[in-house]
Design an enzyme around this catalytic site. Sequence first.
Site, mmCIF file in Angstrom:
data_model
loop_
_atom_site.group_PDB
_atom_site.id
_atom_site.type_symbol
_atom_site.label_atom_id
_atom_site.label_comp_id
_atom_site.label_asym_id
_atom_site.label_seq_id
_atom_site.Cartn_x
_atom_site.Cartn_y
_atom_site.Cartn_z
ATOM 1 N N LYS A 180 10.461 -3.264 10.559
ATOM 2 C CA LYS A 180 9.507 -2.361 11.213
ATOM 3 C C LYS A 180 8.141 -2.451 10.539
ATOM 4 O O LYS A 180 7.984 -2.062 9.377
ATOM 5 C CB LYS A 180 9.980 -0.905 11.150
ATOM 6 C CG LYS A 180 9.061 -0.014 12.000
ATOM 7 C CD LYS A 180 9.163 1.442 11.686
ATOM 8 C CE LYS A 180 8.145 1.929 10.704
ATOM 9 N NZ LYS A 180 6.739 1.900 11.150
ATOM 10 N N GLY B 156 5.907 1.252 0.552
ATOM 11 C CA GLY B 156 5.061 2.312 1.099
ATOM 12 C C GLY B 156 4.852 3.404 0.081
ATOM 13 O O GLY B 156 4.863 3.146 -1.127
ATOM 14 N N SER B 157 4.690 4.621 0.578
ATOM 15 C CA SER B 157 4.332 5.721 -0.318
ATOM 16 C C SER B 157 5.536 6.213 -1.113
ATOM 17 O O SER B 157 6.689 6.096 -0.679
ATOM 18 C CB SER B 157 3.741 6.865 0.503
ATOM 19 O OG SER B 157 4.724 7.351 1.380
ATOM 20 N N THR B 158 5.257 6.819 -2.250
ATOM 21 C CA THR B 158 6.331 7.337 -3.101
ATOM 22 C C THR B 158 7.098 8.452 -2.390
ATOM 23 O O THR B 158 8.325 8.530 -2.485
ATOM 24 C CB THR B 158 5.733 7.819 -4.443
ATOM 25 O OG1 THR B 158 5.151 6.672 -5.075
ATOM 26 C CG2 THR B 158 6.786 8.384 -5.365
ATOM 27 N N GLY C 250 9.422 6.898 0.048
ATOM 28 C CA GLY C 250 10.425 6.184 -0.749
ATOM 29 C C GLY C 250 11.482 7.137 -1.290
ATOM 30 O O GLY C 250 12.681 6.851 -1.236
ATOM 31 N N CYS D 246 -1.404 -1.410 -3.610
ATOM 32 C CA CYS D 246 -0.563 -0.553 -4.449
ATOM 33 C C CYS D 246 -0.812 -0.820 -5.931
ATOM 34 O O CYS D 246 -0.681 0.072 -6.756
ATOM 35 C CB CYS D 246 0.904 -0.730 -4.101
ATOM 36 S SG CYS D 246 1.390 -2.438 -3.972
HETATM 37 P P1 NDP Z 1 4.197 5.491 4.359
HETATM 38 O O1 NDP Z 1 5.073 5.454 3.184
HETATM 39 O O2 NDP Z 1 4.253 6.677 5.248
HETATM 40 O O3 NDP Z 1 4.451 4.204 5.276
HETATM 41 C C1 NDP Z 1 5.132 3.029 4.921
HETATM 42 C C2 NDP Z 1 6.079 2.619 6.022
HETATM 43 O O4 NDP Z 1 7.147 3.549 6.141
HETATM 44 C C3 NDP Z 1 5.434 2.575 7.394
HETATM 45 O O5 NDP Z 1 6.007 1.550 8.155
HETATM 46 C C4 NDP Z 1 5.806 3.935 7.930
HETATM 47 O O6 NDP Z 1 5.699 4.035 9.317
HETATM 48 C C5 NDP Z 1 7.233 4.065 7.458
HETATM 49 N N1 NDP Z 1 7.745 5.428 7.423
HETATM 50 C C6 NDP Z 1 7.050 6.613 7.463
HETATM 51 N N2 NDP Z 1 7.909 7.654 7.392
HETATM 52 C C7 NDP Z 1 9.159 7.140 7.292
HETATM 53 C C8 NDP Z 1 10.466 7.706 7.162
HETATM 54 N N3 NDP Z 1 10.666 9.018 7.115
HETATM 55 N N4 NDP Z 1 11.534 6.866 7.068
HETATM 56 C C9 NDP Z 1 11.351 5.543 7.077
HETATM 57 N N5 NDP Z 1 10.154 4.948 7.217
HETATM 58 C C10 NDP Z 1 9.055 5.726 7.307
HETATM 59 O O7 NDP Z 1 2.740 5.255 3.908
HETATM 60 P P2 NDP Z 1 1.425 5.631 4.739
HETATM 61 O O8 NDP Z 1 1.183 4.507 5.624
HETATM 62 O O9 NDP Z 1 1.492 6.959 5.379
HETATM 63 O O10 NDP Z 1 0.404 5.777 3.565
HETATM 64 C C11 NDP Z 1 0.360 6.977 2.793
HETATM 65 C C12 NDP Z 1 0.091 6.688 1.356
HETATM 66 O O11 NDP Z 1 1.102 5.828 0.842
HETATM 67 C C13 NDP Z 1 -1.173 5.912 1.099
HETATM 68 O O12 NDP Z 1 -2.272 6.726 1.036
HETATM 69 C C14 NDP Z 1 -0.856 5.261 -0.204
HETATM 70 O O13 NDP Z 1 -1.098 6.155 -1.239
HETATM 71 C C15 NDP Z 1 0.606 4.978 -0.127
HETATM 72 N N6 NDP Z 1 0.925 3.600 0.277
HETATM 73 C C16 NDP Z 1 1.409 2.755 -0.662
HETATM 74 C C17 NDP Z 1 1.689 1.453 -0.339
HETATM 75 C C18 NDP Z 1 2.226 0.498 -1.315
HETATM 76 O O14 NDP Z 1 2.127 -0.699 -1.100
HETATM 77 N N7 NDP Z 1 2.837 0.935 -2.376
HETATM 78 C C19 NDP Z 1 1.426 0.925 0.997
HETATM 79 C C20 NDP Z 1 0.962 1.907 1.942
HETATM 80 C C21 NDP Z 1 0.720 3.184 1.556
HETATM 81 P P3 NDP Z 1 4.262 4.493 9.897
HETATM 82 O O15 NDP Z 1 3.354 3.363 9.655
HETATM 83 O O16 NDP Z 1 4.466 4.717 11.275
HETATM 84 O O17 NDP Z 1 3.893 5.743 9.138
#
Ligand code: NDP
Length: 489
Positions: free
Chosen positions: A194, A245-247, A250, A301
């Site tokens: 996804k 993605g975000s903590t 996670g 990140c």
């Molecule tokens: P998210 O953690 O929300 O998104 C990462 C992925 O997870 C996206 O594909 C998202 O879908 C999906 N997702 C969201 N909610 C769920 C869930 N409950 N279960 C499973 N998958 C889910 O990050 P954001 O895009 O909202 O960014 C928010 C913050 O996260 C940023 O400001 C940054 O601080 C951090 N971040 C860190 C990253 C890294 O590489 N470590 C990368 C991106 C963000 P969708 O896109 O639809 O939300």
Amino acid sequence: MTELSRRGNHVPARTDWTYAPAPESRDVVSLRERYGLFVGGEWLDPGESYVTLSPATEEPLAEVGQATAAEVELAVSAAREAFTPWAKLAGSERAKYLFRIARLLQERSREFAVLESLNGGKPIKESRDVDIPLAAAHFFYYAGWADKLEYAFPNRQPRPLGVAGQIIPWNFPLLMLSWKIAPALAAGNTVVLKPAETTPLTALLFCDVVRQAELPPGVINIVTGDGRTGAALVDGEVDKIAFTGSTDVGKAIARRLAGTGKKVTLELGGKAANIVFEDAAIDQAVEGIVNGIYFNQGHVCCAGSRLFVQESVAEDVVDKLKRRMTTLRVGDPLDKNTDVGAINSKAQLEKIEELVAAGREEGAEIYQPPCVLPEKGYWFAPTVFTNVAQSYRIAQEEIFGPVLSVLTFRTPEEAVEKANNTPYGLSAGVWTEKGSRILWMAERLRAGVVWANTYNRFDPTSPFGGYKESGYGREGGLHGLAPYLNGES
Ligand code: NDP
């Protein structure tokens, strides 16, 4: 008319160097009006859909599917059906498919680079020179391992896990896809991936490559949608979840998977320390600081978002940094001269604005070079904060934007203590001319990656991942294969 100045009898020299726009052509990309979900090698018409935008102009680009739980389950079933034949295929045969994908990515690299910048807002020179070449490199690298798993993990009979559910963010859409898909397939797994809600288009273009490479149907499935689609994948009949993605998300995934027997790897946020000692090559360090925080608008990140400078050189470093910031070109992501592109989404822009306001309120001193931001789209000027205390939110929280917090230290011990004073532990940078000091620091910094006299260097052969709230599991290198094999994670 450009001003010319005459120095003695020499040829007149320009005094104001400006850049004419050098836009990359969009013609190489042909967008469809509407995209389906890629399931079992076919396009499935989704029940629901949404519009994906260009963050630089807010222009609608295409309609894409918002996959429901039932549609996700169809994708998981397709991956399940494809699993046994794929896993039984000789490693050398699986390798051929991966090599084919790598070569096709190279052949179509311009198309992918333009689309990545269009949908994500990152400068074309970064998608062209970093994202797409590295994506191809990951497929090449893991293709090389597909027939050597027994040598990689001797006496351990490496076996694939089954179906891997993979959830990726929006900061490096195609690159994160490659980090996830290449090792999973090399190890003999099938996948359902996804992409992030705001950046689905290169993953959808990648489905074309999958077809061109004649990969057996169902080995790679792509379901688009928002967090609900991600949550459905986590709850689906998969054997493993790989998440970046975000903590917060996670942690929610870890809670959801506890006790289910599904394997999980989490690559989460960071608040990296970039540490400059007084003996460092200062001009080189300033380039590293700029690359560390303004690369990809700071949507990284492992961004070097906390700069620690030794007190004796702090003033010099900050002056040089500010001067360098005035030369950063902010604007059209498709312009080949652009250094800093658009912020990926309205929501991310609001998050950056909120944290920057908090930095001002808490008493930090802000500097932004003069630059004209486009009226439409999501933009934020490169920013540096000085007078920052360890307790400020801008020194503690991940901003995920082009915002740097500068702090100082006196001794190496103090640098280590301050650098490690964060819930995260993904990466760090050390700038010094002493090799012994690099090793001393690297031993003590609690970070998955420590760069020395460089920053943001990536290589498919090298493992990447974090400690503490930056997650667990590694991607890249041999370490990145292990979490896709039984008994190796
Ligand atoms: P998210 O953690 O929300 O998104 C990462 C992925 O997870 C996206 O594909 C998202 O879908 C999906 N997702 C969201 N909610 C769920 C869930 N409950 N279960 C499973 N998958 C889910 O990050 P954001 O895009 O909202 O960014 C928010 C913050 O996260 C940023 O400001 C940054 O601080 C951090 N971040 C860190 C990253 C890294 O590489 N470590 C990368 C991106 C963000 P969708 O896109 O639809 O939300």
